[in-house]
Design an enzyme around this catalytic site. Structure first.
Site, mmCIF file in Angstrom:
data_model
loop_
_atom_site.group_PDB
_atom_site.id
_atom_site.type_symbol
_atom_site.label_atom_id
_atom_site.label_comp_id
_atom_site.label_asym_id
_atom_site.label_seq_id
_atom_site.Cartn_x
_atom_site.Cartn_y
_atom_site.Cartn_z
ATOM 1 N N HIS A 355 20.700 54.432 117.492
ATOM 2 C CA HIS A 355 19.873 55.185 118.438
ATOM 3 C C HIS A 355 18.999 54.335 119.327
ATOM 4 C CE1 HIS A 355 20.370 59.471 117.443
ATOM 5 N NE2 HIS A 355 20.790 59.001 116.285
ATOM 6 N N LYS A 543 7.748 64.548 126.529
ATOM 7 C CA LYS A 543 8.479 63.699 125.588
ATOM 8 C C LYS A 543 7.447 62.906 124.808
ATOM 9 C CE LYS A 543 10.722 61.852 129.125
ATOM 10 N NZ LYS A 543 12.107 61.678 128.767
ATOM 11 N N ARG A 544 7.865 62.185 123.756
ATOM 12 C CA ARG A 544 6.923 61.329 123.062
ATOM 13 C C ARG A 544 6.255 60.383 124.056
ATOM 14 N NH1 ARG A 544 6.547 61.536 117.340
ATOM 15 N NH2 ARG A 544 5.154 59.762 117.639
ATOM 16 N N LYS A 549 8.815 54.845 128.031
ATOM 17 C CA LYS A 549 9.104 56.090 128.754
ATOM 18 C C LYS A 549 8.276 56.195 130.041
ATOM 19 C CE LYS A 549 10.481 58.741 124.600
ATOM 20 N NZ LYS A 549 11.788 59.374 124.931
ATOM 21 N N THR A 651 17.573 63.467 125.662
ATOM 22 C CA THR A 651 18.187 64.796 125.620
ATOM 23 C C THR A 651 17.308 65.787 126.375
ATOM 24 O OG1 THR A 651 17.157 65.095 123.442
ATOM 25 C CG2 THR A 651 19.526 64.571 123.492
ATOM 26 N N LYS A 655 18.178 69.241 128.850
ATOM 27 C CA LYS A 655 17.581 70.580 128.776
ATOM 28 C C LYS A 655 17.030 70.998 130.135
ATOM 29 C CE LYS A 655 16.120 69.261 124.141
ATOM 30 N NZ LYS A 655 14.967 68.648 123.446
HETATM 31 C C1 LIG Z 1 14.414 67.440 123.415
HETATM 32 C C2 LIG Z 1 13.169 67.139 122.714
HETATM 33 C C3 LIG Z 1 12.725 65.823 122.604
HETATM 34 C C4 LIG Z 1 13.474 64.652 123.225
HETATM 35 O O1 LIG Z 1 13.014 64.461 124.545
HETATM 36 P P1 LIG Z 1 13.364 63.139 125.381
HETATM 37 O O2 LIG Z 1 12.889 63.456 126.743
HETATM 38 O O3 LIG Z 1 14.857 62.992 125.323
HETATM 39 O O4 LIG Z 1 12.639 62.020 124.750
HETATM 40 C C5 LIG Z 1 11.541 65.581 121.942
HETATM 41 N N1 LIG Z 1 10.811 66.592 121.407
HETATM 42 C C6 LIG Z 1 11.195 67.871 121.511
HETATM 43 C C7 LIG Z 1 10.355 68.943 120.924
HETATM 44 C C8 LIG Z 1 12.386 68.196 122.157
HETATM 45 O O5 LIG Z 1 12.766 69.478 122.248
#
Ligand SMILES: *Cc1c(COP(=O)(O)O)cnc(C)c1O
Length: 807
Positions: A355, A543-544, A549, A651, A655
């Site tokens: 990952h 995101k985190r 990032k 991911t 979305k």
């Molecule tokens: C999809 C998702 C992530 C991953 O987000 P990234 O932008 O790919 O880092 C993290 N937390 C939650 C709650 C998510 O639904």
């Protein structure tokens, strides 16, 4: 199962009485949520028993997906959707004066994960069941999930996430299926027989008790299992313990030490913390999972020789990499196999997903700690290492450097990624570019040695949760326009591209986006008393919080825009609402300061009447799956601005796309494949490429200070971090400023100008509604590739060799 709405109403009212002892009038929302869930749980359990009966009678291969995180979120809504009873329940409840949505919100998120890795595991389980594939999850039932985040005075504050407080309806404790896991002790070798025997002595036993959660497929009969293990004191250990000798306190301490194993989820994301308790957690659930697979297997088959034909074990990152030595241990010590046969079975049963390529995230355990906690496993790992190094020596005689680099044990550490690669038959990356970087850079030597093991499986998301369930209006508009086939075949969303220029359809898309924005604006207003303009661009980064990032790049750009407005209050810019959400690891100072900076900028910008509400900045607390569901549906712009090469896939980007947001992003992770799908006209790409970034790292020729001195507007922003521009003490953001000016490891200054231009382009597109609507529609239309159904089909065919199983 209830037959119709009237039957449902009768059963629901009945359940309220039998479960809560209350009438509808007396019952609270929580009571009603629990009654509804219990009713649904009854329906599910029957289907579950049927599926398990079918699985018992078959020789079909099963996959077990081991992951230290499953970020599943709320289950009531998705279970209703999958059972296809959402309509009946909503109408029935409404006739009883109850709003189904309100009940769904009573459920606490099962937040047993940090971010992308844990959410991926949850999306995969959803796809496995929906594709009728025999696949189960194996993980840890943390008593406390990821901490609950509050913002106090602009700073993140962490509170425990006591998700089990009201009892959890969706789990089934299976005390009779508990297994024992051994820690510590010593190993004695007994040479009296034909083969040496290894006897583990003086160990501590921990009882692993499984809690099973049913995983439903969409409108299907398949109900798979997510098995989460909880640590308890084993009876025998308890009797031996100090309790009986009257030392109550020591007995309690022992109990705490055991239960600590499944007490908390480590809040670090993309970071290796090196804590012994984490290694205990990893071995705990790996050993319990492997033992339970083997026990089950032996009920069906006499011999374990053919395990590989019936079982696939997948490890999600290296956290479950101990599956390799644990399966070896069971085969050799408990089943009497010789080394070679055990190795053939193990290394053909286990497959591994990498990952990350970031060195700070790669797990490596000090050998002394490993050896003392897991003495028998250490012997096995040492033997694997020795045999592997001999093999390398034969291939590359004299190349000590290469061998040391590839060895599983080297420099006083057990290297988990090396163990995972050597012990598995398949190693996959999670996006094309990530797999290429693995092959060419990070795991180059392994790729040259085992080219056949390496493959790519680009990540995906379940379109059922992330579109059908979370954005019902958009989902029905799509179905009205192109029919329902996309629900089973998400690539059929492509049929929407024919309407990308259709102005009637464009208006409908715009109206739905607006509705969703109103919903999010209401949430913001109720929670934070901040009024946002729903006609503004909803520009979202959720995101985190992590340096790679680059939330910093986003904030600096907001400060830049604000400065422009201060210089010229009449400047024509399209109003924007910048929305952030995300948790920082509690020990990650820079990430926590980034949150403080976002809030300090928000404070200043939101309260400045001079800029006439043209900019708003909002930080939403406690990012989680259920909050994410509201946010994606309402986003116009998707910020995917990681330093190229750093984000393995992402991911969140998928979305957003599926909900019609336009990506503003770098050529990193799956952004590249998103661009390949939508083409350049429907995405805004900027910044350094991965090759350029890697080249700068190699040559060390990047000097951020030069950019600081040459870009006046940027210099002004950087200086504002530490003068009295923000209402904080002047040294509050000193370390952020120092980081940017001294080495700027993530190329924030380098990409700033390109980002600014990209944001200008976003604004220009947004200002022409027909263009924006076209971009939005094309994003939805080409998002089908990123359904996790596609990803899981690729794993099923290419790695696991499993097939859909129906009667
Ligand atoms: C999809 C998702 C992530 C991953 O987000 P990234 O932008 O790919 O880092 C993290 N937390 C939650 C709650 C998510 O639904």
């Amino acid at each position: 199962m209830f037959t119709d709405k009237e039957d449902f109403k009768v059963q629901f009212v009945d359940k309220l009485k039998t479960l809560q002892g209350k009438s509808i009038e007396e019952a609270s929302k929580l009571d009603k949520y629990q009654a509804l869930s219990a009713l649904i749980r009854d329906v599910i359990s029957k289907k579950w028993v049927d599926t398990n009966d079918r699985y018992k009678k078959t020789v079909e291969k099963q996959v077990y997906y081991f992951s230290v995180e499953f970020l599943i979120g709320r289950l009531l809504g998705s279970n209703l959707l999958n059972l296809d009873v959402q309509g009946i329940c909503a109408e029935g409840l409404s006739e009883l004066g109850i709003d189904l949505n309100e009940l769904e919100q009573q459920e606490t998120d099962a937040g047993l994960g940090n971010g992308g890795l844990g959410r991926l595991a949850a999306c995969f389980l959803d796809s496995l069941a929906s594709l009728n594939l025999p696949g189960h999850g194996c993980g840890i039932r943390y008593k406390y999930g990821l901490f609950e985040q509050k913002i106090v005075n602009g700073y993140q504050v962490e509170n425990p996430d006591n998700w089990l407080k009201n009892s959890y309806v969706w789990e089934f404790r299976k005390a009779d299926k508990a297994v024992k896991v051994r820690f510590n002790g010593t190993v004695r070798t007994d040479y009296s027989g034909r083969e040496p025997k290894f006897i583990h002595e003086g160990y501590d036993t921990v009882l692993a008790v499984p809690y099973d959660i049913p995983v439903l497929g969409y409108k299907s009969d398949t109900v798979n299992t997510l098995r989460l293990w909880s640590a308890e004191v084993a009876e025998e250990q308890f009797n031996l313990s100090s309790f009986n000798k009257g030392d109550y306190n020591q007995g309690l301490e022992y109990r705490y030490a055991v239960e600590a194993i499944s007490e908390i989820l480590y809040p670090e994301d993309s970071y290796y913390g090196g804590r012994v308790l984490r290694l205990k957690q990893e071995y705990f659930f790996v050993s319990a999972g492997i033992q339970s697979i083997i026990r089950r297997f032996k009920r069906h088959y006499q011999s374990l020789h053919n395990l590989t034909d019936h079982v696939a074990v997948h490890i999600n990152d290296t956290h479950p990499a101990l599956c390799v030595p644990e399966l070896m241990r069971v085969l050799i010590d408990e089943e009497g196999f010789g080394w070679d046969e055990a190795w053939r079975i193990t290394s053909n049963t286990i497959s591994y997903t990498n990952h990350t390529i970031m060195p700070e995230a790669l797990e490596k355990w000090p050998t002394e700690i490993f050896q003392s906690l897991l003495p028998r496993l250490f012997m096995i790992v040492a033997e694997i290492n020795e045999r592997f190094c001999k093999e390398l020596w034969n291939h590359y005689p004299g190349d000590w450097e290469k061998i040391r680099h590839m060895a599983i044990i080297a420099d006083g550490y057990v290297k988990m990624a090396n163990l995972a690669v050597v012990g598995s038959y398949s190693v996959n990356g999670v996006a094309k570019i990530h797999t290429e970087i693995l092959k060419k850079e990070v795991m180059r030597d392994f790729y040259l040695h085992y080219p056949y093991k390496f493959n790519n499986k680009t990540n995906g998301i379940t379109h059922r949760r992330w579109l059908l369930k979370s954005n019902p209006k958009l989902a029905s508009l799509i179905t009205n326009q192109i029919g329902p086939s996309w629900i089973y075949h998400p690539t059929d969303l492509r049929n929407l591209c024919r309407y990308a220029h259709d102005s009637a359809f464009q208006h409908q898309i715009e109206a739905i986006k607006r509705d969703n924005k109103v919903k999010l604006a209401d949430y913001i207003k109720n929670k934070y008393q901040i009024v946002v303009n729903v006609n503004s661009i909803f520009d979202v980064q959720v995101k985190r919080i992590h340096a790679y990032k680059r939330q910093l790049l986003n904030v600096l750009h907001i400060m830049y825009l604000y400065n422009r407005l201060l210089d010229d209050p009449d400047l024509l810019i399209t109003p924007r609402t910048f929305i952030f959400a995300g948790k920082a690891a509690p020990g990650y100072y820079l990430a926590k300061q980034t949150i403080k900076l976002i809030n300090a900028v928000a404070q200043r910008v939101n309260n400045d009447v001079r800029i006439k509400d043209k900019l708003k900045v909002v930080f939403l607390e406690n990012y989680s799956v259920s909050l994410a569901e509201i946010i994606f549906a309402a986003a116009d712009v998707s910020e995917q601005i990681s330093t190229a090469s750093k984000e393995a896939s992402g991911t969140g980007n998928m979305k957003f796309m599926m909900n019609g947001a336009v990506t503003c992003g770098t050529l990193d992770g799956a952004n590249i494949e998103i661009r390949d799908e939508v083409c350049d006209a429907n995405i805004v790409i900027f910044g350094l490429t991965a090759d350029e970034v890697l080249n700068y790292y190699q040559t060390g020729t990047y000097k951020s200070i030069d950019i600081y001195h040459s870009d006046e507007a940027l210099k002004r922003v950087i200086d504002q971090l530490t003068n009295d521009f923000l209402a904080v003490s002047p040294d509050e953001f000193q370390s952020i400023r120092d980081g940017l000016l001294h080495n700027d490891e993530y190329f924030v200054l380098k990409d700033f100008a390109a980002y600014q231009a990209a944001q200008q382009k976003i604004e220009n597109c947004f200002n022409v509604p027909e263009i924006w609507a076209r971009m939005c529609i094309n994003n939805i239309a080409y998002s089908g590739k990123f359904s996790s159904d596609r990803t899981i089909s690729e794993y099923a065919i290419g790695i696991w060799k499993i097939r859909p199983f129906l009667i």
